[in-house]
Design an enzyme around this catalytic site. Structure first.
Site, PDB file in Angstrom:
ATOM      1  N   ASP A 330       7.137  10.335 -16.973  1.00  0.00           N
ATOM      2  CA  ASP A 330       7.889  11.380 -17.658  1.00  0.00           C
ATOM      3  C   ASP A 330       6.943  12.264 -18.480  1.00  0.00           C
ATOM      4  OD1 ASP A 330      10.564  12.385 -18.520  1.00  0.00           O
ATOM      5  OD2 ASP A 330       9.877  11.705 -20.485  1.00  0.00           O
ATOM      6  N   GLU A 359       5.783  14.043 -13.953  1.00  0.00           N
ATOM      7  CA  GLU A 359       6.725  15.145 -14.159  1.00  0.00           C
ATOM      8  C   GLU A 359       5.937  16.344 -14.697  1.00  0.00           C
ATOM      9  OE1 GLU A 359      10.889  16.202 -16.476  1.00  0.00           O
ATOM     10  OE2 GLU A 359       9.332  15.059 -17.510  1.00  0.00           O
TER      11      GLU A 359
END
Length: 616
Positions: A330, A359
């Site tokens: 993330d 990400e």
């Protein structure tokens, strides 16, 4: 009273006082490790009241206690051990304070012979993204766990917990296998013991524990094994940039420099383009990277070597323990570049085929490409991040299939034009490509295609045949729809049928509407065809600029090829096939979608929004 004081003093001088109780150790991280890892160093974090003044020893003879590190906070000790010569064993870590001794049992396990041979996900896979709380409730007994901060379960509240769990996912592995999925990506499953909004998983409070409302560590390992038995891989979502504010590491910080801005909340600007911006002010760059994602998600200082080691080890622990095949990291650009590069390298040294996708939510392919392994734009630095997320392509796909295509703009020309710029990427095949995910509006819209599913079908045909690693969001196969404008909670709706009380169980074909069956069957046909198709998994991409709105491209590997023709307009179009002979090796081919034989003479006619996928 005076006599009592003198007696106590004498007892203390002669060491005859009653021993005080041993210290209580609240956390040991990691709880165990393995012999035979390529990196022989092990960091063990101990957390307990006033333990830092302890003399530390270990009973193992073949393990070297290299370093005992005290922190500002007396409740922590960090032990660094060298396991170069260590055999699998159980031993004791002893903390001694005067006459008081605390014994911490520890185990070094036997590593599996094939532990390093983890097969990572790649362009031959299709990832199915699941938010565990919203997919299926297989074990209602774990919906509410006494003592956890958020005990409310309310399926009518978008930001509350709904009760989905690991057992619910395991119960539907056959469904996913039947659909044609080869890998599942789970939004975070680690403990999120937060007061509210804990359903999404992105505020971790214990990096070594599955959230008990999803199950436990052993149940997760069982899920991974069950997925592997069906030929499916498992990708685990991780967050190194920040943790939850209820994490013990933040509530009782080892030292202020474990967190950015010394544990004081400073909001990030979210402008991570400043990391690679050659004109960026130092202030802008620092605010973007060191600022906190939200006040409830304090930002780790990965430049602290102890923080870095803690995070790196936690990921390797899950790979070794559960046998996962990949990690989705993330908010990758929000973390420290050098530490994240070191992490990617450390993981791949232990597991050479393992894959990590970061990400990289940036608005251009140039900015995204900076983060991919071996990028010339980042040189001489190297992220060592094999796969990045192609957010710009997602934006183009969400517009392209709405528009009419000309030979110079709009519609499918957007996709052609974007792919002509793939030279900015070190490896275009290692891009994660997707129509939507848990943070964006869903691709399918309730008001679209009142007469047909042309937009949906063209998008999936492109997604599953172009370069890169496709990912779909749970429920796409049954046309689940949601707009981000209505809030993130509604982007993560429950899959219908995942709860026993649901009126319609869309896991079963009989309960789907006619339109849902059409969508499901179409996706299933493409996914099952795609499995093991080397032209798609490994092949080169050759394409032609749109001609009369028709976009044509080829995927080729060895003597196998797939050629796609797609009409980007509502009306029927015919094109001369003479220019396309280099991607049409035979005079006819089988259309994958219809199973019919297509003649490839002088001219080809495609219906409005028509698709041909020809296999040679």
């Amino acid at each position: 009273m005076k006599r009592s004081f003198i007696l106590m003093t004498l007892l203390a001088l002669f060491g005859l006082q009653h021993p005080t109780s041993a210290a209580i150790i609240k956390k040991v991280a990691p709880t165990f490790w393995w012999a035979g890892m390529k990196n022989p160093e092990l960091q063990v974090l101990l957390y307990g009241e006033n333990i830092s003044s302890s003399d530390v020893s270990i009973s193992a003879k073949d393990i070297l206690l290299k370093e005992v590190v005290k922190q500002e906070n007396p409740n922590y000790l960090l032990l660094y051990m060298d396991l170069s010569e260590a055999a699998p064993q159980s031993f004791n870590i002893t903390l001694k304070q005067g006459k008081k001794e605390t014994v911490v049992p520890y185990e070094i396990k036997q590593r599996r012979n094939d532990a390093s041979d983890v097969k990572g996900f790649n362009a031959g896979d299709v990832l199915y993204l699941i938010m565990p709380d919203r997919f299926s409730n297989g074990d209602p007994s774990n919906d509410i766990i006494p003592g956890m901060l958020e005990s409310k379960v309310d399926r009518n509240e978008p930001f509350a917990r709904h009760g989905g769990d690991l057992k619910g996912i395991e119960n539907h592995l056959d469904y996913l296998d039947n659909l044609g999925i080869t890998a599942i990506w789970l939004n975070p499953i680690q403990e999120n013991d937060m007061k509210e909004g804990s359903y999404h998983g992105y505020a971790i409070t214990d990096y070594y524990q599955v959230d008990r409302r999803f199950g436990n560590n052993e149940e997760f390992r069982k899920l991974v094994d069950a997925a592997h038995a069906k030929g499916m891989k498992v990708v685990m979502d991780m967050i190194f940039n920040h943790c939850g504010s209820e994490n013990y590491l933040f509530k009782d910080m080892p030292s202020k420099d474990w967190f950015n801005f010394r544990g004081n909340y400073v909001q990030t600007s979210y402008k991570t383009a400043s990391v690679q911006d050659i004109h960026a002010a130092d202030y802008e760059r620092k605010l973007a990277v060191d600022g906190w994602f939200t006040e409830s998600m304090p930002d780790f200082n990965q430049r602290n070597r102890h923080v870095a080691n803690y995070l790196i080890q936690s990921s390797i622990w899950w790979i070794e323990y559960a046998g996962i095949n990949g990690i989705r990291q993330d908010t990758h650009p929000y973390a420290d570049f050098d530490m994240m590069s070191h992490w990617c390298k450390a993981v791949n040294e232990e597991y050479p085929d393992f894959n990590i996708v970061g990400e990289t939510w940036l608005n251009s392919n140039v900015l995204v490409s900076f983060w991919q392994k071996d990028s010339k734009l980042a040189a001489p630095r190297n992220s060592n991040l094999r796969t990045v997320m192609d957010f710009p392509l997602m934006e183009h796909m969400n517009r392209a299939f709405d528009e009419e295509t000309t030979d110079w703009s709009g519609g499918l020309f957007r996709l052609y034009d974007y792919l002509t710029q793939d030279l900015v990427y070190a490896d275009p095949m290692n891009l994660l490509i997707f129509l939507d995910n848990h943070d964006t509006s869903r691709f399918y819209r309730n008001d679209e295609d009142t007469k047909n599913l042309n937009r949906y079908k063209q998008a999936l045909a492109f997604l599953f045949t172009t370069r890169g690693i496709p990912q779909i969001y749970y429920g796409t196969e049954i046309l689940m729809a949601a707009d981000k404008a209505n809030g993130d909670g509604l982007l993560r709706c429950d899959y219908p049928g995942g709860w026993q009380s649901d009126l319609h169980n869309c896991f079963q074909n009989a309960n789907r509407t006619a339109r849902q069956r059409e969508a499901f069957d179409y996706m299933q046909k493409l996914l099952q065809w795609r499995k093991g198709n080397e032209a798609i998994a490994k092949g080169t991409l050759k394409h032609f600029a749109p001609n009369k709105g028709i976009y044509a491209y080829e995927r080729k590997y060895g003597n196998k090829s797939v050629t796609v023709f797609m009409n980007g307009n509502d009306k029927e179009q015919s094109i001369d096939l003479t220019p396309y002979k280099e991607i049409l090796p035979k005079a006819s081919a089988l259309d994958v979608l219809t199973g019919t034989k297509i003649g490839l003479g002088k001219e080809l006619t495609l219906s409005g929004r028509g698709i041909l996928i020809l296999e040679f």
